[in-house]
Design an enzyme around this catalytic site. Sequence first.
Site, mmCIF file in Angstrom:
data_model
loop_
_atom_site.group_PDB
_atom_site.id
_atom_site.type_symbol
_atom_site.label_atom_id
_atom_site.label_comp_id
_atom_site.label_asym_id
_atom_site.label_seq_id
_atom_site.Cartn_x
_atom_site.Cartn_y
_atom_site.Cartn_z
ATOM 1 N N LYS A 214 0.873 -1.072 -0.108
ATOM 2 C CA LYS A 214 0.071 0.043 -0.088
ATOM 3 C C LYS A 214 0.802 1.194 0.071
ATOM 4 O O LYS A 214 0.489 2.143 -0.504
ATOM 5 C CB LYS A 214 -0.834 -0.218 1.285
ATOM 6 C CG LYS A 214 -2.084 -1.117 1.398
ATOM 7 C CD LYS A 214 -2.809 -1.019 -0.170
ATOM 8 C CE LYS A 214 -3.900 -1.990 -0.345
ATOM 9 N NZ LYS A 214 -4.543 -1.970 -1.547
ATOM 10 N N HIS A 233 -7.936 1.630 -7.247
ATOM 11 C CA HIS A 233 -8.011 0.617 -6.281
ATOM 12 C C HIS A 233 -8.875 -0.164 -6.855
ATOM 13 O O HIS A 233 -10.077 -0.282 -6.168
ATOM 14 C CB HIS A 233 -8.279 1.139 -4.773
ATOM 15 C CG HIS A 233 -8.174 0.133 -3.659
ATOM 16 N ND1 HIS A 233 -8.838 0.129 -2.877
ATOM 17 C CD2 HIS A 233 -7.390 -0.930 -3.608
ATOM 18 C CE1 HIS A 233 -8.630 -1.019 -1.951
ATOM 19 N NE2 HIS A 233 -7.763 -1.600 -2.625
ATOM 20 N N LYS A 255 -13.381 -7.898 -4.371
ATOM 21 C CA LYS A 255 -12.515 -7.716 -5.862
ATOM 22 C C LYS A 255 -11.725 -8.799 -6.191
ATOM 23 O O LYS A 255 -11.916 -9.020 -7.375
ATOM 24 C CB LYS A 255 -11.392 -6.386 -5.527
ATOM 25 C CG LYS A 255 -12.111 -5.122 -5.369
ATOM 26 C CD LYS A 255 -11.053 -4.013 -5.419
ATOM 27 C CE LYS A 255 -9.817 -4.575 -4.612
ATOM 28 N NZ LYS A 255 -9.983 -4.675 -3.031
ATOM 29 N N THR A 256 -11.040 -9.493 -5.283
ATOM 30 C CA THR A 256 -10.192 -10.693 -5.652
ATOM 31 C C THR A 256 -11.166 -11.507 -6.266
ATOM 32 O O THR A 256 -10.988 -12.303 -7.332
ATOM 33 C CB THR A 256 -9.349 -11.183 -4.669
ATOM 34 O OG1 THR A 256 -8.423 -9.807 -4.356
ATOM 35 C CG2 THR A 256 -8.419 -12.158 -5.082
ATOM 36 N N ASP A 270 -6.115 -6.093 -7.540
ATOM 37 C CA ASP A 270 -6.075 -4.830 -6.489
ATOM 38 C C ASP A 270 -5.806 -3.719 -7.102
ATOM 39 O O ASP A 270 -6.603 -2.690 -6.722
ATOM 40 C CB ASP A 270 -5.119 -5.268 -5.271
ATOM 41 C CG ASP A 270 -5.624 -4.418 -4.049
ATOM 42 O OD1 ASP A 270 -6.731 -3.969 -3.963
ATOM 43 O OD2 ASP A 270 -4.519 -3.954 -3.308
ATOM 44 N N ARG A 336 -4.672 -13.616 5.187
ATOM 45 C CA ARG A 336 -4.327 -13.295 3.860
ATOM 46 C C ARG A 336 -3.340 -14.579 3.188
ATOM 47 O O ARG A 336 -2.484 -15.182 3.842
ATOM 48 C CB ARG A 336 -3.423 -11.805 3.832
ATOM 49 C CG ARG A 336 -4.408 -10.784 4.288
ATOM 50 C CD ARG A 336 -5.058 -10.328 3.191
ATOM 51 N NE ARG A 336 -5.957 -9.045 3.249
ATOM 52 C CZ ARG A 336 -6.575 -8.356 2.797
ATOM 53 N NH1 ARG A 336 -6.611 -8.667 1.342
ATOM 54 N NH2 ARG A 336 -7.339 -7.355 2.980
#
Length: 733
Positions: A214, A233, A255-256, A270, A336
């Site tokens: 990030k 984003h 999103k993923t 991403d 994650r």
Amino acid sequence: MNNLLNISTPAQAQARALAADFGLDSLGLTNLRQVYWNLPSESLYEEIVFRNEGRVVRNGPILVYTGKHTGRSASDKFVTQNAESEGNIWWGQYNRPYNPDKFNDLVNRLQGFLQGRDVFVQDCWAGADPNYRLPVRIVTELAWHSLFARNMFLLPRTREEYCNHVPDFTVLCVPSFKGLPQVDSTGSETLIVINFEQKLCVIGNTAYAGEIKKSIFTILNYLLPLEGVMPMHCSANVGDDGDTALFFGLSGTGKTTLSADPTRGLVGDDEHGWSDDGVFNFEGGCYAKVINLSPTAEPQIYACTQRFGTILENVVYDPVTRLIDLDDSRIAENTRASYPLEFIGNAVPEKRAGHPRNIVFLTCDATGVMPPIVKLTPEQALYQFISGYTSKLAGTEVGLGTEPEITFSTCFGAPFMVHPPGFYADLLQKKIKRYGVNCWLVNTGWVGGAFGVGKRISIQYTRALLNDALNGKLLGVPYKTDPVFGYQVPQSCPGVPDSILNPAGSWPSQEKYMDKYKRLARRFGELQESSRPAVRRRSSPPAPPVGCAPRTAHRAPRTARTVHCAPRTAHRAPTAPGHRAPTAPANDTQRRPRAPFSSSLKSYRSHTAIVPALLRPCRQMPTRPATDVAATDAASPPRMTLPLIETVFPGIMTPEAREDAPPHDEPNRHLEGARRRSLHPAARCRCGAAWPSAAWCAKPTCAPTTSSTPSSSPMNATPGGRSPRCRVCTSTA
């Protein structure tokens, strides 16, 4: 690692095999025990296990724990207040000003802290488009952070490229280094500080790897808009016929998951840029949330959690069998997995695609009142982009509880936005209109009730709706206009029950539904007051560093000033011996030679000289009168249409913005016009209109008049013999 006993490690003999000629002495990092340069994944595995940083689990992933920080620490992020960039930054909650003298002291202390320790270096690029990629260097204390950087960014392919790599930005990630709040003026011992002048980012007292990616995203969000590239984003995929789709959304909105469609090629999950050539991925890997990951609903991502090279963060495992449990959230909700994009079977190798045909704004509505999919007009799409409504899910940030928290994250990524939101919105709007993009709002949240009562919308239903939207089938079905928000709700979709398409029908009580519906409308109404100053203009920048000239002199017209700041040594603390920040030459002809693969971005100083000119017309341009929208009440909630957009975000829908965007084959046209207008910000046209409202015209009859601007001024000597015109004059001509 502080190897006091000087023990030889598994990869020590190969530590300098891929070392760059441009070393760490430029950062003042000297007397290090060992620097491990660009180790491959296999060597990093050995180092991780040797240093007891992680464990190898069944089928080969490496499992690590991030300590007390299992999410981003947004409240500990700072941006150094430099004279070159302070006027361009959206100061506020997410871009907190940091004193440059404090930053130099912080770096000096870090230089001493790292002496005698091992560090790992990965030289890589951010951005798959060769025209806009940024050379970066990730220096880490932990070996698994080096593997993370290797997974997430684009790697050189030859020994020569490694040798010639010269970074345009460096990230120093040292989790064992703690800030001193009383000395460093930070809120806690954790800190993430970015310095755009020294091209350096320091991360301390947090091992959460997401801070590294990030930070690079934040840097690109500052640089790329200056090149006319829209940083986003979002995730992206592409169909067989080349129809690209973008998926905007915060962490936990899907999103993923939704972009990893087996029937479409995955561009990225991403972060992306949208240039005049199309869409390109910023990264080389994925960083997916894996809590409660389903092998049936998300088979591709699940398969990645079973592969060698994947990093699993904060996942529970059995130390005997080495089996992982993705449903166990005892350590963290924000578990994650980091893996290279190539682990997805249908990934696009180039990590690039054409201009999008569809844009999908993802929201996780925890109130359970929003439809699963709606069609948006370009104006409504802009409103959703600026508001960024969703619900933060547990674990994605420090301090979140177990229940979702309603939030409005500007541009679907406010913590990473550096310029004012209106700057990004203007870029997105022009691209949507020029390429005729269809815009959708998809709710991946709850149905049949709010969180704790209803249940989350099935991913199968969401995929069915998305497939019909992307292939154009939803464009031909009947729609119903929402009475409050104004968007179009489809009335039918094959494979999706009508009760899902109409959220009111899935609630057991219509009264409770309407109560939640009106509460959500009130939250949008409250956004009107909270967002107006942030979007309309920059928040007031902090006071200039000690030694700078007064702000009035700093803002003087360029033709009238010779220097806007005191000598650099007057407002900048001297750095430690051996520490030199990369500096930009005075012009392009004096640049140091660069390898062919190096970034094409101009020097930061040339960027920061143009930014005020770019943004000044946006915030001074007159807007049409905004319709006054009354506060939402139970009887008559406001309708979220164009008048509300004008009220909440004045200046966004300007006359120029509503016109067709200028041809993108002239990418520097708006830069030149903004640069010329910035030379004489006080000039006025003969009709009396202020000069920032001027635009290009082929007529020489209308020219600016000002006592300080002679007719032979470069302001009037425009390319091709054209002279600037005033919009007021041409509208009555």
